[in-house]
Design an enzyme around this catalytic site. Sequence first.
Site, short mmCIF file in Angstrom:
data_model
loop_
_atom_site.label_atom_id
_atom_site.label_comp_id
_atom_site.label_asym_id
_atom_site.label_seq_id
_atom_site.Cartn_x
_atom_site.Cartn_y
_atom_site.Cartn_z
N ARG A 99 0.95 -1.28 -0.02
CA ARG A 99 0.02 0.04 -0.07
C ARG A 99 0.65 1.26 0.07
NH1 ARG A 99 -1.98 0.33 6.17
NH2 ARG A 99 -0.27 -0.77 7.18
N GLY A 132 -4.96 -1.98 0.15
CA GLY A 132 -4.00 -1.04 -0.27
C GLY A 132 -4.25 0.52 0.41
N ASP A 258 10.95 -7.48 7.90
CA ASP A 258 10.51 -6.40 6.90
C ASP A 258 10.13 -5.06 7.47
OD1 ASP A 258 8.27 -7.99 7.90
OD2 ASP A 258 6.90 -6.70 6.76
#
Length: 494
Positions: A99, A132, A258
């Site tokens: 996103r 998103g 991440d």
Amino acid sequence: MVTTPPLAAEPAFEWRHGFESLGPEFHTPLAPTPLRDPYWVARSDAMARQLGLPAGAWQTPHLLEALAGNRVLPGSRPLASVYSGHQFGVWAGQLGDGRAHLLGEVRTPADDWLELQLKGSGLTPYSRMGDGRAVLRSSIREFLASEAMHALGIPTTRALCITGSDQPVRRETVETAAVVTRVAPTFIRFGHFEHFSANGQVDELRRLTDHVIDHFYPACRAAANPAAALLAAVTQRTAALMADWQAVGFMHGVMNTDNMSILGLTIDYGPFQFMDGFDPAHICNHSDHSGRYAYHRQPQIGYWNLFALAQALMPLIDDQQAALDALEPYKTLFPAALDQRMAAKLGLPQASDASRALVREVLELMARERTDWTIFWRRLSHHVGGAPADTVHDLFVDRAAIDRWLLQYQELLAQSDRALAAGLMLKTNPAIVLRNHMAEEVIARAKLKDFQPIQDLLALLETPFDEQPAHPRWADWTGFPPDWASHIQISCSS
Ligand code: AMP
Ligand code: MG
């Protein structure tokens, strides 16, 4: 002669596209998804100045439309990047900017290059099950926290602004969409390295590593093993960051690989929290059932994540001992960095056996009593600066214990200049941090379209070491959190 007023200033950024030039394996070129009828929600004038935005920029519809994702800024080349990662200790495979859109790098007046990234800007090939979008609530939290951490002197990605829309976004309830414009030298994560390593794409892994070394760690180039040198440098920065977090009482909440910046920046603010009453085992993320990312586990997880980065770099390091040698210093760097920061919180320029013992003792007492982290350190600072001992003493039930501790502390302080100590403490122990209930309060107002409280809170957070009693919420926001604050549940849903 008729002079026409200058056109409302279009930001005349000079662009560069270093990340894009890594090649198509790294990203998908893609414009953001338009956001219906956007409006400004929040802005950081400090960040705008650093980027060289003209003074009137906030008044221009161009900028609003561009940063809501409705118009591509001339010279920008939006893309979504691919990365992978370990989530909650388990390999999660491919993730990526689900996103977010990287717009490119812009040159600042100070001649730095900074990447601009929109977050919440629509679907990408990496959105997986997501929509998103980002909701207003989490965007306000990220915006304020980024700027607050920066002002506390803690490495972090920055935030330029939030644009919002009445466009609905479905979470546990229906909320509205917002887009944060984030700013950092790079948004590259440990997970980018893990991605190419796990897929056996060694050429790409090498290209990524070279890019990061050339742009951000040039000294590693001269090393016999540049990839190992990079790992050692990232280890140093991560150790320093973990010490910063622990000392200020910051909990990230989702330290997946991440969400680990290759530059050692705090990145991806989700269910983060600043410690209220000191509980070393506190878990700020409602979805973290095992407490993997509890406050006292963060330094250990920092190391775990570095280990994952080391494994990802192995095809380039090619020497297990060199990788272990690069990681090993964490075990001394982190404690030394934390000792140093805790000594500073006590007003001492250097850590010593005596300061370490004092810290250990007071933390044990604070943990037993759940003493408020920020208030204790700030009151202690004022006490060293001349305020009566009662202000500290009154924070504890076990008066005898804190009095004994204060006595020992006085003895140690007597060996140094008290005014200097107080000065150091007042610049080390903030008067104000972004507690959950403060964010909740301005979020509630923002949901009613009253955005001024965000700016007013930002102004306080931008100078966290100053007393700012003129702000109407100062006393409440620098005081104990209200009872309802302990019931705020912040999960990964954002
Ligand atoms: P986070 O926990 O926010 O760091 O996100 C983990 C991964 O999920 C990243 O790849 C994000 O891009 C992705 N993600 C989170 N929320 C959404 C969303 N609403 N839509 C698409 N992707 C998302
Ligand atoms: Mg993330």
